[in-house]
Design a protein around this motif. Sequence first.
Motif, PDB file in Angstrom:
ATOM      1  N   ALA A 212       0.821  -1.223   0.000  1.00  0.00           N
ATOM      2  CA  ALA A 212       0.000   0.000   0.000  1.00  0.00           C
ATOM      3  C   ALA A 212       0.854   1.273   0.000  1.00  0.00           C
ATOM      4  N   LEU A 239      -1.323  -2.168   5.133  1.00  0.00           N
ATOM      5  CA  LEU A 239      -2.375  -1.157   5.323  1.00  0.00           C
ATOM      6  C   LEU A 239      -2.385  -0.637   6.756  1.00  0.00           C
ATOM      7  N   GLY A 245      -3.431   4.079   1.407  1.00  0.00           N
ATOM      8  CA  GLY A 245      -4.187   2.925   0.903  1.00  0.00           C
ATOM      9  C   GLY A 245      -5.217   3.225  -0.155  1.00  0.00           C
ATOM     10  N   ALA A 262      -6.394  -8.051   2.540  1.00  0.00           N
ATOM     11  CA  ALA A 262      -5.623  -6.911   3.029  1.00  0.00           C
ATOM     12  C   ALA A 262      -4.753  -7.373   4.190  1.00  0.00           C
TER      13      ALA A 262
END
Length: 280
Positions: A212, A239, A245, A262
């Motif tokens: 991210a 993240l 993000g 994620a």
Amino acid sequence: VFAGRKQIDDELLDQLEEALIAADIGVPTTLEVLETVRRGIARKQINDLDALKKAIKTELLTILRSSEQQGVASETTVPVSVAPYVMMIVGVNGVGKTTTIGKLAQRIKAEGNDVLICAADTFRAAASDQLAIWAERTGVPLIQQKQGTDPAAVLFDSLKAAKARGSEVLIVDTAGRLHNKSNLMAELEKMKRVAGREVEGAPHETLLVVDAVTGQNGLEQARQFLKVAGVTGIVLTKLDGTAKGGIAVAIAKELSLPIRYAGIGEKVDDLVVFDAEQYV
């Protein structure tokens, strides 16, 4: 942007535009979102700050939802007729690929599947060692060979082993390639051919791991891998760090790829199925 404001004006919208771009949502997507918002304001459908926030959230959700329909199903359900279900994990070095494989193995095992990991990153010296640590930690068997072995050969052995053991899922690590190194990309194509020859429809899923923090560069990586590897979904890592993000929205919008998982921390169960609503 919203703090201390009472009404919507041009200055607010300009600041909002800057904030969205700074959050890595990307210029094209940001402009499109704000265009929709401006239309809503002109038509008096958006009259206050709460309505404005809601409109932006709705736009972002729409983008993520429409990309969810592409690629693969939203859960790791393994078709009964196919064994092993082959998942290839691709990405550049340093994005958290090995860690993701460990967490993914743990997650799929916890769902009641027999999992096997294939260490086909024979390019980087420490790759197999790193993967072995994760395999041990999660109690998932690992097939590996010495450094420099042809990755397609390791994959071939792993597919044979998975069939012999009756493993339901095979997770394949690949060399952390730079998306602009053509020989490594060719190697990826060869691996795909080998998988397809041994197991019908394999690889059934090709997940691209994107950090991210990389922002817009992540989008370019995704574009290149999409051409060669036929990526079916994204895993967005780190993240939990400083990343905004927003790259998730940019990838979903511009490449029509679903965000599948994620990474939200260091622990073995810190990999979650991506939930668009929660994210927005």
